[in-house]
Write an enzyme that holds these catalytic residues in place. Structure first.
Site, short mmCIF file in Angstrom:
data_model
loop_
_atom_site.label_atom_id
_atom_site.label_comp_id
_atom_site.label_asym_id
_atom_site.label_seq_id
_atom_site.Cartn_x
_atom_site.Cartn_y
_atom_site.Cartn_z
N ASP A 78 10.18 15.15 12.75
CA ASP A 78 9.28 16.29 12.63
C ASP A 78 7.84 15.81 12.37
OD1 ASP A 78 9.24 19.27 12.36
OD2 ASP A 78 8.42 18.80 10.39
N GLU A 114 19.96 -1.92 13.01
CA GLU A 114 21.09 -2.46 12.23
C GLU A 114 22.41 -1.91 12.75
OE1 GLU A 114 20.33 -1.14 8.21
OE2 GLU A 114 18.52 -2.39 8.04
#
Ligand code: GLC
Ligand code: CA
Length: 558
Positions: free
Chosen positions: A214, A263
């Site tokens: 956002d 990751e």
């Protein structure tokens, strides 16, 4: 190919799922209500997984479902690592994710990093801790000006209208770009940075595939004194050095986030909501070292017009090539007037007003809106968009051909933009957030057992999912067929424009031979022998001719 190479190419493929994905935006409170309290919820989404699978989308993006007082439709987040109890539990979220994954649908959640809600424990701590405290440093607190500091630090105005500063009990002021209930975070504070990494891992560990960020372009700020006035601020270039918007240093944050995304296997994806000044600046958010993708909102402010579409398509494909990302296409979302309505209103012809704004502001007078024409043009635009390289973001209800709902009284409205004026002027954004009609009969058109939190108009009946599913000429049938065929059409990420001899007709070919033709004007377009290979069109062909205001998809020749 050796085994190792084979595995690698498969992994690359899995990692690149987002590049040409059709992503369906769910506004959870208005999608489906499982427990009948009038508010859509996570079990409601779970109950509609079959519908989503039949629609043929590749991913869903959920607007915020976190605990919130709903001062801004959930974009005022109390707790980033939980589910609003009115919408369900974390276990419900897990069950939903598992069911969606089982049907091959990926899950994207909304992250709101620019501001928390004023009920967030950090803000409550900041209020209690007082001036100069570590708790206040997580936000942007300043002394006021004038006698007793009773005037705000600057005359800046928030996006929703009114001052961008609010005074607290001990006399300090805090900065809020959006609603008063949405205090901006201080991204220079290491604890703020660290906490969002925890949130990204929290959802990634739960199996979330990606994130929508956002107002990604507003996080970092330079509020060193002296602060410019509102008028001075408006004149400052948005070239990376502006105190509030699209600062170069925001990308340090996204580089850190990228390391977290990587990751995971496959890496988590992200798409930036970034209203920035040029496509070049937008491309920085889409870089592989940053968020990876950014929304292209150009079509939200364009008319249904061949020249405008062609320019926007060409610009954005060029930008995607430069950034190495894939472009995105958006015609509707929870912040704008639905595109069926925009295209049913007189064209903007270059005026700098958002399409639909004036109509909504005037209370949606019926005589100004060409409902059938708007829907016809919306279908043509959507079919063109779904044929373009890149990913397409669809907004719940557009597959039903819904128009904006204007029939909402002031007492029933919820959007803070309505109550405060501001950039989303007029009646605000409630008209595209009305709960979906699932059945032509029954309470709240099958949305839930007991009413809907925004009123549904009588004309929703004709657009209910059950009515449209039974009609091969409906919007829903068109979307389903297009999304099914789209998996064949979307291979290479480029297109070649084909000559049409007409300024109002666009035609292009994809590398695999698929072609898309759109007649923007009312004149029909002669397809000749290619008509035999038309596999889908937004209006039925008449003989070998594509009617005006329509799009056709042509399969490759054998
Ligand atoms: C984004 C959201 C919008 C929200 C605003 C503040 O623009 O899409 O709905 O009001 O951010 O969070
Ligand atoms: Ca509910």
């Amino acid at each position: 190919m050796t085994d190792a190479l084979l595995v690698e190419s498969r992994t690359d493929e899995a990692a690149a799922w987002w590049r040409q994905a059709a992503v369906y935006q769910i506004y959870p409170r208005s999608f489906a209500d499982a427990n009948g309290d009038g508010i859509g919820d996570i079990p409601g989404i779970l109950s509609r997984v079959e519908y989503l699978a039949d629609l043929g989308i590749d991913a869903v993006w959920l607007s915020p479902f976190y605990p919130s007082a709903l001062a801004d439709g959930g974009y005022d987040v109390d707790d980033y690592r939980n589910v609003d109890p009115r919408l369900g539990t974390l276990e419900d979220f897990d069950a939903m994710t598992e069911a969606l994954h089982a049907r091959g649908i990926r899950v994207i959640v909304d992250i709101v990093p620019n501001h928390t809600s004023n009920r967030h424990e950090w803000f409550q701590e900041a209020l209690a801790a007082g001036r100069g405290s570590a708790a206040r440093d997580r936000y942007i607190f300043r002394e006021g000006t004038g006698p007793d500091g009773a005037e705000p630090p600057t005359d800046w105005v928030s996006v929703f209208g009114g001052s961008a500063w609010e005074r607290v009990e001990d006399g300090q002021w805090y900065f809020h770009n959006f609603a008063v209930e949405q205090p901006d975070l201080n991204w220079a504070n290491p604890e703020v940075r660290e906490d969002f990494l925890t949130t990204l891992r929290f959802w990634s560990d739960r199996g979330v595939d990606g994130f929508r960020i956002d107002v990604a372009h507003m996080l970092t700020k330079d509020l060193s004194e002296p602060l410019p006035s509102r008028a001075e601020l408006a004149l400052l270039p948005q070239d990376g050095s502006h105190p509030l918007i699209d600062r170069d240093d925001v990308h340090e944050i996204y580089a850190e986030w990228r390391r977290v995304f990587d990751e995971y296997e496959p890496p988590r994806t992200a798409v930036a909501e970034a209203w920035v000044s040029t496509p070049e600046r937008r491309a920085r958010y889409a870089s592989a070292e940053g968020l990876g993708q950014a929304f292209n909102f150009d079509l939200l402010v364009a008319d249904f017009d061949a020249a405008q579409f062609r320019r926007i398509i060409a610009d954005n494909l060029a930008q995607a090539t430069l950034s190495g990302s894939s472009t995105t296409w958006v015609l509707s979302n929870h912040d704008v007037t639905r595109h069926a309505t925009r295209y049913g209103l007189p064209p903007l012809d270059g005026r700098a007003v958002k399409q639909g704004t004036e109509w909504v502001a005037a209370g949606g007078p019926e005589e100004q809106l060409d409902r059938d024409g708007g829907r016809r043009r919306a279908h043509a635009a959507t079919l063109l968009l779904l044929g373009l390289p890149g990913s397409a973001y669809l907004y719940q209800g557009e597959e039903l051909g819904l128009h904006e709902v204007a029939e909402i009284t002031p007492e029933q409205r919820q959007d803070p933009a309505f109550f405060r004026g501001g950039e989303f002027d007029g009646l605000g954004r409630d008209g595209c957030r009305v709960p979906l009609p699932w059945t032509a009969d029954g309470p709240s058109f099958g949305f839930g057992a007991d009413g809907a939190h925004l009123p549904q108009p009588a004309w929703f009946a004709a657009h209910a999912v059950d009515a449209e599913a039974a009609d091969p000429a409906s919007s829903l049938s068109l979307y389903r067929e297009a999304l099914r065929l789209r998996h064949e059409l979307q291979t290479g990420e480029s297109l070649e424009w084909l000559e049409t001899g007409r300024v109002d007709v666009l035609r292009f070919a994809r590398p695999n031979g698929w072609q898309v033709v759109t007649a923007f004007g009312t004149e029909p377009f002669e397809l000749g022998s290619d008509a035999e290979r038309v596999v889908l069109s937004s209006l039925p062909l008449v003989g070998g001719t594509l009617p005006g205001e329509a799009t056709a998809w042509i399969a490759p020749g054998v």
